[in-house]
Enzyme design. Sequence first.
Site, short mmCIF file in Angstrom:
data_model
loop_
_atom_site.label_atom_id
_atom_site.label_comp_id
_atom_site.label_asym_id
_atom_site.label_seq_id
_atom_site.Cartn_x
_atom_site.Cartn_y
_atom_site.Cartn_z
N ILE A 42 5.73 27.29 -3.37
CA ILE A 42 5.90 27.17 -1.77
C ILE A 42 7.22 25.71 -1.09
O ILE A 42 7.71 25.28 -1.32
CB ILE A 42 4.80 26.62 -1.54
CG1 ILE A 42 3.71 27.67 -1.98
CG2 ILE A 42 4.84 26.34 0.46
CD1 ILE A 42 3.96 29.00 -1.61
N HIS A 43 7.99 26.80 0.17
CA HIS A 43 9.15 25.74 0.55
C HIS A 43 8.68 26.19 1.99
O HIS A 43 8.30 26.81 2.64
CB HIS A 43 10.03 26.28 -0.04
CG HIS A 43 9.93 27.27 0.64
ND1 HIS A 43 10.91 28.28 1.52
CD2 HIS A 43 10.47 28.98 -0.16
CE1 HIS A 43 11.45 29.80 2.27
NE2 HIS A 43 11.19 30.05 0.75
N GLN A 44 10.20 24.82 2.94
CA GLN A 44 10.02 24.58 3.99
C GLN A 44 10.62 25.55 4.72
O GLN A 44 11.95 26.12 3.56
CB GLN A 44 11.00 23.86 4.43
CG GLN A 44 10.71 22.56 4.04
CD GLN A 44 11.06 21.15 4.06
OE1 GLN A 44 12.21 21.11 3.79
NE2 GLN A 44 10.66 19.66 4.42
#
Length: 120
Positions: A42-44
């Site tokens: 999961i990432h920005q």
Amino acid sequence: MHTIYQTTITRIGDFAREALSDQMLITFREGAPQDIQDYCFIHQHGQTEGELHRDAYMELADVRYPVTAVGDVAMQNLRELGHITLRFDGSDQAEFPGSVHVKGITPDDIPLGSILKFID
């Protein structure tokens, strides 16, 4: 070099690392449904600047990989969902419309806080 996309890994799903043993890495932006997050890095969510293409590069945790194939909807998925399926097999044809293939050794692990970027 021009940055097409850059983001930071902020969470690693419980089963996300298992895909690395299959030469695969799956990303999704923060806010994805929980059942999807379990299998993803999961990432920005970042902005895209241009199009990802063969002969661009992916950088992940300071390692650079040549991009060898980009599926037809990979950029759309990345722009809208932060979702991309990376394959570390060097294929010159995308396996699926959302796949991006790169040439290089699959990382054993991807630490939290790693930077993922595409450049050309």
